[in-house]
Structure formats: structure tokens, C-alpha cells
Design a protein around this motif. Structure first.
Motif, PDB file in Angstrom:
ATOM      1  N   ALA A   1      28.897  36.687  40.535  1.00 59.46           N
ATOM      2  CA  ALA A   1      28.832  35.486  41.482  1.00 59.46           C
ATOM      3  C   ALA A   1      29.591  34.536  41.492  1.00 59.46           C
ATOM      4  O   ALA A   1      30.693  34.362  40.710  1.00 59.46           O
ATOM      5  N   GLU A   2      29.627  33.849  42.769  1.00 59.71           N
ATOM      6  CA  GLU A   2      30.530  32.956  43.118  1.00 59.71           C
ATOM      7  C   GLU A   2      29.815  31.678  43.549  1.00 59.71           C
ATOM      8  O   GLU A   2      28.950  31.828  44.213  1.00 59.71           O
TER       9      GLU A   2
ATOM     10  N   GLU B   1      25.981  29.557  46.548  1.00 61.64           N
ATOM     11  CA  GLU B   1      26.016  30.798  45.799  1.00 61.64           C
ATOM     12  C   GLU B   1      25.907  32.088  46.362  1.00 61.64           C
ATOM     13  O   GLU B   1      24.964  32.212  47.309  1.00 61.64           O
ATOM     14  N   GLU B   2      26.900  32.850  46.163  1.00 57.84           N
ATOM     15  CA  GLU B   2      26.930  34.294  46.550  1.00 57.84           C
ATOM     16  C   GLU B   2      26.680  35.407  45.088  1.00 57.84           C
ATOM     17  O   GLU B   2      27.626  35.091  44.374  1.00 57.84           O
TER      18      GLU B   2
ATOM     19  N   ARG C   1      26.826  39.140  44.067  1.00 61.42           N
ATOM     20  CA  ARG C   1      26.900  40.653  44.388  1.00 61.42           C
ATOM     21  C   ARG C   1      26.381  41.469  43.183  1.00 61.42           C
ATOM     22  O   ARG C   1      27.027  41.609  41.958  1.00 61.42           O
TER      23      ARG C   1
ATOM     24  N   ILE D   1      23.773  42.119  47.851  1.00 57.38           N
ATOM     25  CA  ILE D   1      24.232  41.067  47.690  1.00 57.38           C
ATOM     26  C   ILE D   1      23.156  39.944  48.292  1.00 57.38           C
ATOM     27  O   ILE D   1      22.177  40.276  49.174  1.00 57.38           O
ATOM     28  N   GLU D   2      23.127  38.978  47.704  1.00 63.46           N
ATOM     29  CA  GLU D   2      22.133  37.660  47.844  1.00 63.46           C
ATOM     30  C   GLU D   2      22.888  36.415  47.809  1.00 63.46           C
ATOM     31  O   GLU D   2      23.986  36.227  47.310  1.00 63.46           O
ATOM     32  N   TYR D   3      22.109  35.515  48.747  1.00 64.96           N
ATOM     33  CA  TYR D   3      22.673  34.020  48.830  1.00 64.96           C
ATOM     34  C   TYR D   3      21.754  33.165  48.444  1.00 64.96           C
ATOM     35  O   TYR D   3      20.553  33.275  48.637  1.00 64.96           O
ATOM     36  N   ARG D   4      22.140  31.693  47.929  1.00 59.52           N
ATOM     37  CA  ARG D   4      21.274  30.733  47.797  1.00 59.52           C
ATOM     38  C   ARG D   4      22.090  29.375  47.823  1.00 59.52           C
ATOM     39  O   ARG D   4      23.209  29.579  47.284  1.00 59.52           O
ATOM     40  N   THR D   5      21.484  28.427  48.162  1.00 57.34           N
ATOM     41  CA  THR D   5      22.191  27.235  48.354  1.00 57.34           C
ATOM     42  C   THR D   5      21.182  26.076  47.759  1.00 57.34           C
ATOM     43  O   THR D   5      20.227  25.966  48.138  1.00 57.34           O
TER      44      THR D   5
ATOM     45  N   TRP E   1      35.174  38.477  42.105  1.00 47.36           N
ATOM     46  CA  TRP E   1      34.816  39.645  42.314  1.00 47.36           C
ATOM     47  C   TRP E   1      35.554  40.966  41.257  1.00 47.36           C
ATOM     48  O   TRP E   1      36.756  40.561  41.212  1.00 47.36           O
TER      49      TRP E   1
END
Length: 196
Positions: free
Chosen positions: A61-62, A77-78, A80, A85-89, A191
Motif C-alpha cells: 500500500a501507498e 491510501e491505495e 494493491r 486494487i482498493e482506495y480509501r481516503t 510497489w
């Protein structure tokens, strides 16, 4: 399998018994302040386990973290995963007492009610409800699973935080996320097999 889709990111996010007070971590040497740690680029690597402890997913994750002039933080947040792939802020708004930040109000699009992010010594603690999207219904509306999340983070070295999130439903533990977060330079790639 339903548990395959259970995950947090958090932020992310070592869990122990929910009754453990974050203030008990004061004697530890590495102070964990959200504004100090969540700044710039942070890489994370971890696994998701089901109720039996079996690993069901792994990820890199980044997190790109920034703060505005009012002291409000944004954590983009990304994640992998091995299967997507999922995202959250997250948005962190300071809670003040006697002109000092004593905690943060933490919210995200899939966290329906803001939670209080407590921090003390080398630890951060949050309890919250997460509406995790598991798919899409026939009519196009998101299909979600509501989970109770208990996040505990510990700074174990300079710029390194260990995080465990316990996921539960109806008071029963259904899974766990284990990860390590580390502060890195802007040029660093989070990554696997990419960049530095």
C-alpha cells in the motif's frame, strides 16, 4: 468466500483487547503523533487473515499524507492486493483542549460515523464501523458488509509503525489485518518489483 473481501486499510491499522487504554503506552521511547508520522509518503505491507488465522490476502500500500493550515490531515491510501486494487481516503480533524491537540476526529467515505483517534506514547487506537464494499447488486447499488474495526498502531522504531486491525461482526471476531508502515522519500516506490 466472504472473508476474502474483509480488509481495512487505514490506516491502515496492533489490536488487543478493546479495554486496553492507549494511555498505558506512555513509557515507551518512540512517540507516535499522527501529524508527525502521517506526513509525506508512507509504504505499507501486510496480510489479511480470516477468523481461523489463515492468510487469505496480502498487499502493498501507498499512503500520501498531507495537512492543511487548520491542522486537518488527509490520508490518501491505495492498496494493491494479490487480487485487486482498493482506495480509501481518511480525513483527520484535530480535537482541541486547552489549545493543544488531544485527539483527532477520523472519517472516511466508507466509515459512516466519524471516530475518535486516540494517541499516547508510541500508540494510536481507533474503534469504528466500516461499510466494506463486497460487490454490486443487480440494480447497480453497492453491496456492503458492516464490520466493527479495532485499530491499534505502535511505533517500534523511527519512522516504522506496526498495525493490527481486528474485524468483528455481532461481537464475534471474523478476521484480522496485520501490516507494517514505514515513512519513505518521495522517490521511493511502494510497489513490489517497481522502483527502489
Amino acid at each position: 468466500m466472504l472473508y476474502r473481501y474483509l480488509v481495512l486499510m487505514s490506516s491502515s491499522v496492533l489490536a488487543a483487547c478493546g479495554s486496553v487504554e492507549v494511555s498505558t503506552n506512555k513509557p515507551f521511547p518512540h512517540e507516535l503523533n499522527p501529524r508527525t508520522f502521517f506526513t509525506g509518503k508512507i509504504c505499507a505491507d501486510g496480510v489479511v487473515r480470516d477468523y481461523s488465522g489463515q492468510q487469505i490476502r496480502h498487499f502493498n500500500a501507498e499512503i500520501l499524507a498531507s495537512w492543511d493550515a487548520d491542522g486537518v490531515g488527509t490520508l490518501a491510501e491505495e492498496f494493491r492486493f494479490n487480487d485487486g486494487i482498493e482506495y480509501r481516503t481518511w480525513t483527520l480533524a484535530p480535537l482541541m483542549e486547552n489549545e493543544s491537540v488531544v485527539a483527532y476526529s477520523a472519517s472516511a467515505t466508507d466509515v459512516p460515523q466519524a471516530t475518535r483517534m486516540e494517541f499516547s506514547g508510541n500508540a494510536i487506537h481507533m474503534d469504528y464501523q466500516l461499510n466494506y464494499q463486497t460487490g454490486v447488486n443487480d440494480d447497480g447499488t453497492p453491496e456492503t458488509l458492516s464490520l466493527t474495526m479495532t485499530d491499534r498502531m505502535y511505533q517500534v522504531a523511527e519512522g516504522v509503525v506496526v498495525n493490527e486491525t481486528v474485524m468483528s461482526k455481532f461481537g464475534i471476531d471474523v478476521g484480522q489485518v496485520l501490516l507494517v508502515m514505514r515513512q519513505v522519500g518521495e522517490e521511493y516506490s511502494c510497489w513490489v518489483n517497481e522502483g527502489v
